[in-house]
Design an enzyme around this catalytic site. Structure first.
Site, PDB file in Angstrom:
ATOM      1  N   GLU A  19      11.955  13.203  15.144  1.00 33.67           N
ATOM      2  CA  GLU A  19      12.262  13.055  16.562  1.00 33.67           C
ATOM      3  C   GLU A  19      11.162  12.288  17.301  1.00 33.67           C
ATOM      4  O   GLU A  19      11.427  11.545  18.247  1.00 33.67           O
ATOM      5  CB  GLU A  19      12.563  14.407  17.221  1.00 33.67           C
ATOM      6  CG  GLU A  19      11.645  15.571  16.868  1.00 33.67           C
ATOM      7  CD  GLU A  19      12.049  16.284  15.563  1.00 33.67           C
ATOM      8  OE1 GLU A  19      12.702  15.667  14.713  1.00 33.67           O
ATOM      9  OE2 GLU A  19      11.680  17.455  15.393  1.00 33.67           O
ATOM     10  N   LYS A  21       9.408   9.774  16.155  1.00 36.41           N
ATOM     11  CA  LYS A  21       9.663   8.355  15.916  1.00 36.41           C
ATOM     12  C   LYS A  21      10.769   7.844  16.844  1.00 36.41           C
ATOM     13  O   LYS A  21      10.656   6.790  17.459  1.00 36.41           O
ATOM     14  CB  LYS A  21      10.083   8.175  14.461  1.00 36.41           C
ATOM     15  CG  LYS A  21      10.641   6.824  14.123  1.00 36.41           C
ATOM     16  CD  LYS A  21      11.518   6.915  12.867  1.00 36.41           C
ATOM     17  CE  LYS A  21      12.196   5.606  12.562  1.00 36.41           C
ATOM     18  NZ  LYS A  21      11.278   4.568  12.095  1.00 36.41           N
ATOM     19  N   LYS A 114      -5.316   0.428   5.689  1.00 35.10           N
ATOM     20  CA  LYS A 114      -5.082   1.714   5.059  1.00 35.10           C
ATOM     21  C   LYS A 114      -6.165   2.740   5.366  1.00 35.10           C
ATOM     22  O   LYS A 114      -7.337   2.425   5.354  1.00 35.10           O
ATOM     23  CB  LYS A 114      -5.029   1.529   3.541  1.00 35.10           C
ATOM     24  CG  LYS A 114      -3.692   1.062   3.042  1.00 35.10           C
ATOM     25  CD  LYS A 114      -3.796   0.596   1.618  1.00 35.10           C
ATOM     26  CE  LYS A 114      -4.219   1.723   0.722  1.00 35.10           C
ATOM     27  NZ  LYS A 114      -3.177   2.746   0.544  1.00 35.10           N
ATOM     28  N   ASP A 598       6.818  -6.751  -9.988  1.00 34.82           N
ATOM     29  CA  ASP A 598       5.940  -6.677  -8.814  1.00 34.82           C
ATOM     30  C   ASP A 598       4.985  -5.500  -8.876  1.00 34.82           C
ATOM     31  O   ASP A 598       5.389  -4.387  -9.210  1.00 34.82           O
ATOM     32  CB  ASP A 598       6.795  -6.513  -7.542  1.00 34.82           C
ATOM     33  CG  ASP A 598       7.613  -7.757  -7.231  1.00 34.82           C
ATOM     34  OD1 ASP A 598       7.142  -8.860  -7.534  1.00 34.82           O
ATOM     35  OD2 ASP A 598       8.723  -7.609  -6.678  1.00 34.82           O
ATOM     36  N   CYS A 642       0.443  -7.769  -3.118  1.00 34.82           N
ATOM     37  CA  CYS A 642       0.456  -7.941  -1.665  1.00 34.82           C
ATOM     38  C   CYS A 642      -0.861  -7.635  -0.984  1.00 34.82           C
ATOM     39  O   CYS A 642      -0.908  -6.734  -0.189  1.00 34.82           O
ATOM     40  CB  CYS A 642       1.396  -6.952  -1.036  1.00 34.82           C
ATOM     41  SG  CYS A 642       3.093  -7.260  -1.252  1.00 34.82           S
ATOM     42  N   GLU A 664      -0.450 -12.504  -2.143  1.00 35.40           N
ATOM     43  CA  GLU A 664      -0.309 -12.646  -0.702  1.00 35.40           C
ATOM     44  C   GLU A 664      -1.642 -13.113  -0.135  1.00 35.40           C
ATOM     45  O   GLU A 664      -2.669 -12.519  -0.393  1.00 35.40           O
ATOM     46  CB  GLU A 664       0.045 -11.284  -0.121  1.00 35.40           C
ATOM     47  CG  GLU A 664       0.285 -11.301   1.344  1.00 35.40           C
ATOM     48  CD  GLU A 664       0.843  -9.966   1.810  1.00 35.40           C
ATOM     49  OE1 GLU A 664       1.788  -9.466   1.195  1.00 35.40           O
ATOM     50  OE2 GLU A 664       0.311  -9.462   2.789  1.00 35.40           O
ATOM     51  N   HIS A 693       4.852 -12.666   7.381  1.00 34.14           N
ATOM     52  CA  HIS A 693       4.835 -11.526   8.289  1.00 34.14           C
ATOM     53  C   HIS A 693       4.999 -11.949   9.738  1.00 34.14           C
ATOM     54  O   HIS A 693       5.168 -11.110  10.614  1.00 34.14           O
ATOM     55  CB  HIS A 693       3.533 -10.742   8.112  1.00 34.14           C
ATOM     56  CG  HIS A 693       3.339 -10.299   6.697  1.00 34.14           C
ATOM     57  ND1 HIS A 693       2.736 -11.100   5.761  1.00 34.14           N
ATOM     58  CD2 HIS A 693       3.734  -9.178   6.053  1.00 34.14           C
ATOM     59  CE1 HIS A 693       2.740 -10.470   4.591  1.00 34.14           C
ATOM     60  NE2 HIS A 693       3.350  -9.304   4.744  1.00 34.14           N
TER      61      HIS A 693
HETATM   62  N1  GLN Z   1      10.078  -8.785  -4.767  1.00 37.23           N
HETATM   63  C1  GLN Z   1       9.747  -8.085  -3.561  1.00 37.23           C
HETATM   64  C2  GLN Z   1      10.311  -8.823  -2.365  1.00 37.23           C
HETATM   65  O1  GLN Z   1      10.382 -10.004  -2.421  1.00 37.23           O
HETATM   66  C3  GLN Z   1       8.261  -7.951  -3.385  1.00 37.23           C
HETATM   67  C4  GLN Z   1       7.919  -7.175  -2.145  1.00 37.23           C
HETATM   68  C5  GLN Z   1       6.486  -6.813  -2.021  1.00 37.23           C
HETATM   69  O2  GLN Z   1       5.637  -7.426  -2.584  1.00 37.23           O
HETATM   70  N2  GLN Z   1       6.176  -5.819  -1.242  1.00 37.23           N
HETATM   71  O3  GLN Z   1      10.657  -8.231  -1.357  1.00 37.23           O
HETATM   72 ZN    ZN Z   2       4.158  -8.997  -1.232  1.00 38.00          ZN
END
Ligand code: GLN
Ligand code: ZN
Length: 757
Positions: A19, A21, A114, A598, A642, A664, A693
Site C-alpha cells: 500500500e 508503494k 546498492k 546473462d 550490467c 554496460e 536507461h
Molecule cells: N537479456 C536481458 C535483456 O536484454 C538482459 C537484462 C539485464 O542485463 N538486466 O533484457
Molecule cells: Zn544489462
C-alpha cells in the site's frame, strides 16, 4: 531491564500489500493530495508500530519508516542538497526531496547505488555545496509520534555519521575528517533533543564497521564516538552493525557506548570467535542479531537457545537484546496473505511478522523456561523440519560436468569466424525489445486464464515477427527474438524449472517505490523441458541472420532468489548451472548455436570483505562455466553484465571464458576504457555504445566517437557494437530510433577501418 529483551533493527515500509508503494505512486501522479499522502503514510506507519506492540517487542524501532529511502532522509535532515535543486535552507520541501530521488525537469536525480551487499538501493548524498546543518530532527518526530499516538517508548534509528559520510560523494577523500567534524555537533544536537524528549536507547547504525576499514579509520571512528557519547547524559547508544562480522572488534568494545549490536547470522563465526577470544565488556548491552533479517526461512529456535546459553559465559541475560540480524527491510512483510504456497514451504517460512513472533517466543522461553515454552519451541522447529528433511541432491560440484570448454578461445574463435562470416564490428542487441502495454495486458489476462495459450502465443509471435523484420530492415548482424514472453529474467526461468515456488505478496523494496518479488528456491532445481527453444526457433525461421538464444545465468538466478539456508549458495549455484546447461544444449541441438547467458548480478554477489572475494568469484565463475562448457567449439557463448565498476574483477570475468561479453558502460565509458588500457582482454567484447536507461536518442556522431575511443584500446577484430543493456524499458520509438543510429555509426566506423587496411 532485568532479563533478556527483544528488539529488531527496522520494519519494512512497503505494507502487507504494497500500500505504501501505491500511495507514493498515486501522489507522484497527482491522483491524491499532499494532505492525503501524509495521512495515508502516517496510518501505515502507525499500523506497523501497532503490530509490533501487539507482538510485545520490547524495543520497537522508530524512524525506520521513510517516504523513499533512509539515506536520502539523513541527507535531507542535514540540508545536504546538491546545488542544482535550488534549495535555500530550512526543512527540505517534499518536492525537493522527491526531485533528489527521481530527478525533475530542471535537475537530474542523485545517483542511486546498492546498499552494501543487498538488493536495496539508496540515494547517494552529495556533500560539499553547503555546510551541513540540522534542519529537521526526523528521529525526534518519529519518537514523539509513537509516544503520543500509541504510547510506545520507541528506539529511534539513526544512520551514524561515519557510515553516512562514507556512503556520500562530492568531497575529496582528504577532507573526510573535516566534514566529519562538521557532522558530529549536528549528531550531538539531534541526540540531545531526543534525550530531552525522554528517549532512552538510540540505535546508531554503522554498518560500515563490517567492511575493510583501516586501523586509522577505526581510530577516527573511536574519536567521533567518544565525542558524541561524552556529550550525552541519559540517552544510551546502541552501536549497531550488520551484514557481516565487525572488522575491529577489540577497538569497538572499548567505545563509551552502552550497547553493541552484532550480526549473528552473516557474521556468526567471526563475531562469536571475537567474543570468545576477547570477551564482552561487563557494562555493555549486546544486541544479538540472531534472527535472519536477509532470508525468509524460519529459524531453528533450539539452536538459537543453545547459542544464547553458550554466550552466558560472556554476557548475562539482563544485558542481552535478542534482535534480527539486520533490518527487516530486506524480507517481505507477512505470510498472512499467502494462500497458494505449497504447505510444506509455507510452514517453513518466516517473513517479518513471523520473525517478530520468533523473537518473542525466544525471549519468553528464556525468561520462563517452563514446559509450555519449551513445547512451543519444539513445535515451531518441527513445523519447518519437513522441508529441511527433504533431500538436497547435489552436495558438491557434479564431477561429471565439464567446467571448461574443450578448446581455447583462439581455436574456437577460428571455427566461429568461419561459420558465421560476420563483418568487422558486428552489431547486435542485448536481448529484450520494448514490451508494449498491450503485451503486458495480454500476459496478465493469460495468467488469470482469461486468454488461451493459442491467442497469447500468437501475440508473442506477432511481436517477434515485427522485430525480426525491423532488425532486417536496419541491417543488424546478429538478431534476438526480443524476450516478449518474459516479464522478469529470473521469474521466467524459475517458473519453468523444478525447485522454485512463488509467493503472492513476498515483495521487498528495491529502490523508491519499486519492489521485487524474489522467487523462492525450496527444493532441488532441475530442468523439466526446454524453456526458450520455441520462441528462438520461430525467430530463426524468419531470417537468414543468426538469432542469439537468450538465458539468465546461474549466479544471477541465485542472487535474485531466496535460497534455502541449509545448503550453501555454492551448491545451489551448481544445481542451477546444471539445469541451465540442459537448456543450452537444447538450443544447440535445435540449431541455435549462438547463445547468450546473462549474468548481470554476478558482481553484486561479491562479499563485503575482500578476504572473501576470491572464494565467491571462484565458484561463481565455475558455475557459469558449468552451464556453458559442454557445447561444441563452434557454438558461440555470449554473456552480458550490467555494471561498470568491475576493475577489481576483470580477471574473473575473463575466466568465465565466454566467446563474447557485453558490458554496460555508457554512464562511465571513460572509466571502463581506462580499465582496458591497463588490462588486456583477449576475447570478444561489446562495450555498450549508448545508455539505454535514458530516453534520450544519441546521434550517430556521438556513437562514432564512443566506438573510436573504445577501439583505441581494444582490437577491432574482437569488438562488437551494441546498446549497453536490454531495451525492454524503452518505448518502441526510442528503441528503434537509437538502433538505426547505432547501425549507421557502426557502418561508418567499419568502412573507415576496412579502407585503412
Ligand atoms: N537479456 C536481458 C535483456 O536484454 C538482459 C537484462 C539485464 O542485463 N538486466 O533484457
Ligand atoms: Zn544489462
Amino acid at each position: 531491564m532485568k532479563t533478556v529483551s527483544s528488539s529488531h533493527l527496522g520494519y519494512p515500509r512497503i505494507g502487507e500489500k504494497r500500500e505504501w508503494k501505491k500511495t507514493l505512486e498515486a501522489f507522484w501522479s497527482s491522483a491524491i493530495s499532499e494532505e492525503e499522502f501524509f495521512s495515508d503514510m502516517k496510518s501505515y506507519r502507525l499500523h506497523s508500530l501497532k503490530k509490533q506492540q501487539q507482538k510485545d517487542i520490547d524495543y520497537i524501532p522508530v524512524n525506520d519508516f521513510s517516504l523513499y529511502d533512509h539515506v536520502l532522509d539523513t541527507a535531507a535532515m542535514f540540508g545536504v542538497v546538491p546545488e542544482r535543486f535550488d534549495y535555500e535552507g530550512g526543512k527540505v520541501p517534499l518536492s525537493t526531496y522527491f526531485s533528489m530521488a527521481r530527478g525533475s525537469d530542471r535537475a537530474h536525480a542523485c545517483e542511486m547505488t546498492k546498499w552494501f551487499d543487498t538488493n536495496y538501493h539508496y540515494i547517494v548524498p552529495e556533500i560539499g555545496h553547503k555546510q551541513p546543518e540540522l534542519v529537521e530532527n526526523k528521529p525526534l518526530d518519529a519518537f514523539l509520534e509513537a509516544k503520543k499516538e500509541l504510547d510506545i517508548q520507541g528506539k529511534p534509528v539513526v544512520l551514524g555519521p561515519f557510515t553516512f559520510l562514507k556512503l556520500s560523494k562530492g568531497y575529496d577523500e582528504k577532507n573526510f575528517e573535516k566534514i566529519l567534524d562538521q557532522l558530529v555537533p549536528l549528531y550531538i544536537q539531534l541526540l540531545q533533543e531526543l534525550e530531552t524528549a525522554g528517549a532512552s536507547l538510540v540505535q546508531m547504525d554503522e554498518p560500515i564497521l563490517v567492511t575493510d576499514i583501516s586501523t586509522e579509520e577505526m581510530a577516527l571512528f573511536s574519536k567521533v564516538y567518544e565525542k558524541i557519547a561524552g556529550s550525552l547524559r541519559t540517552v544510551d547508544l546502541m552501536l549497531q552493525t550488520y551484514f557481516e562480522a565487525v572488522t575491529h572488534y577489540k577497538e569497538l568494545i572499548k567505545l563509551p557506548v552502552k550497547g553493541i549490536g552484532l550480526d549473528f547470522v552473516s557474521g556468526l563465526e567471526e563475531n562469536l570467535r571475537s567474543i570468545q577470544t576477547y570477551g564482552f565488556p561487563e557494562d555493555k548491552l549486546l544486541g544479538l542479531g540472531i534472527i535472519d533479517g536477509r532470508n525468509i526461512w524460519k529459524s531453528t529456535l533450539e539452536d538459537a537457545l543453545n547459542m544464547i546459553k553458550q554466550l552466558q559465559k560472556h554476557v548475562s541475560y539482563d544485558r542481552l537484546l535478542l534482535q534480527s540480524s539486520s533490518s527487516l527491510l530486506h524480507v517481505p512483510v507477512s505470510l498472512k496473505h499467502e494462500t497458494k504456497l505449497p504447505p510444506i514451504v509455507k510452514e517453513a517460512l518466516a517473513f517479518s511478522d513471523e520473525k517478530l513472533d520468533e523473537l518473542t517466543l525466544l525471549r519468553d522461553a528464556i525468561i520462563r523456561p517452563d514446559i509450555e515454552h519449551i513445547q512451543a519451541i519444539v513445535l515451531h522447529d518441527q513445523s519447518s523440519n519437513e522441508l529441511l528433511r527433504s533431500e538436497w541432491r547435489v552436495k558438491q560440484h557434479p564431477v561429471s560436468l565439464k567446467s571448461s570448454r574443450s578448446s581455447s578461445f583462439v581455436e574456437r574463435n577460428k571455427l566461429q569466424r568461419d561459420k558465421w562470416k560476420l563483418p568487422l564490428l558486428p552489431t547486435t542487441t542485448i536481448g529484450s525489445f520494448p514490451q508494449t502495454k498491450e503485451m503486458r495486458k495480454a500476459r496478465a489476462k493469460w495468467r488469470k486464464g482469461e486468454l488461451s495459450n493459442e491467442v497469447y502465443e500468437a501475440l508473442i509471435q506477432e511481436e517477434i515477427k515485427q522485430w525480426i523484420d525491423y532488425q532486417e530492415e536496419i541491417g543488424l548482424d546478429v538478431f534476438v527474438h526480443g524476450e516478449f514472453e518474459r516479464n522478469d529474467m529470473v521469474e521466467f526461468f524459475g517458473e519453468k524449472l523444478a525447485g522454485f515456488t512463488f509467493s503472492q505478496n513476498g515483495w521487498v523494496q528495491s529502490y523508491g517505490s519499486r519492489c521485487v518479488k524474489p522467487p523462492i528456491i525450496f527444493g532441488n532445481v532441475s530442468f523439466v523441458e526446454p524453456m526458450t527453444v520455441k520462441e528462438t526457433l520461430y525467430a530463426q525461421s524468419l531470417t537468414q541472420k543468426p538469432v542469439k538464444g537468450m538465458l539468465t545465468g546461474p549466479v544471477t538466478i541465485l542472487n535474485w532468489s531466496f535460497v534455502r539456508n541449509d545448503i550453501s549458495r555454492k551448491e545451489a549455484a551448481f544445481q542451477i548451472a546444471e539445469a541451465l546447461l540442459k537448456e543450452v544444449q537444447s538450443l544447440e541441438k535445435a540449431g541455435i548455436t549462438m547463445i547468450q547467458v546473462d549474468e548481470p548480478a554476478l558482481r553484486e554477489g561479491l562479499p563485503l570483505k575482500s578476504s572473501k572475494h576470491n572464494d565467491y568469484l571462484k565458484w561463481a565463475v565455475e558455475a557459469f562455466r558449468t552451464s556453458t562448457s559442454e557445447v561444441a567449439d563452434s557454438t558461440q557463448i555470449h554473456t552480458h553484465m550490467c555494471y561498470s565498476e568491475f576493475d577489481e574483477i576483470i580477471e574473473s570475468i575473463s575466466d568465465m571464458d565466454a566467446d563474447v561479453i557485453s558490458i554496460e558502460t555508457s554512464r562511465s565509458h571513460a572509466e571502463l576504457i581506462s580499465t582496458f588500457e591497463e588490462t588486456v582482454y583477449d576475447k570478444g567484447i561489446g562495450l555498450g555504445v549508448y545508455d539505454i536507461h535514458s530516453p534520450r536518442i544519441p546521434d550517430e556522431k556521438e556513437m562514432v566517437s564512443i566506438i573510436e575511443r573504445a577501439l583505441s584500446v581494444l582490437p577491432p577484430s574482437l569488438f562488437w557494437i551494441n546498446p549497453d543493456c536490454g531495451l525492454k524499458t524503452r518505448s518502441v520509438d526510442e528503441a528503434k530510433n537509437a538502433l538505426v543510429n547505432m547501425v549507421k555509426a557502426a557502418h561508418q566506423v567499419r568502412s573507415a577501418a576496412v579502407a585503412a587496411k
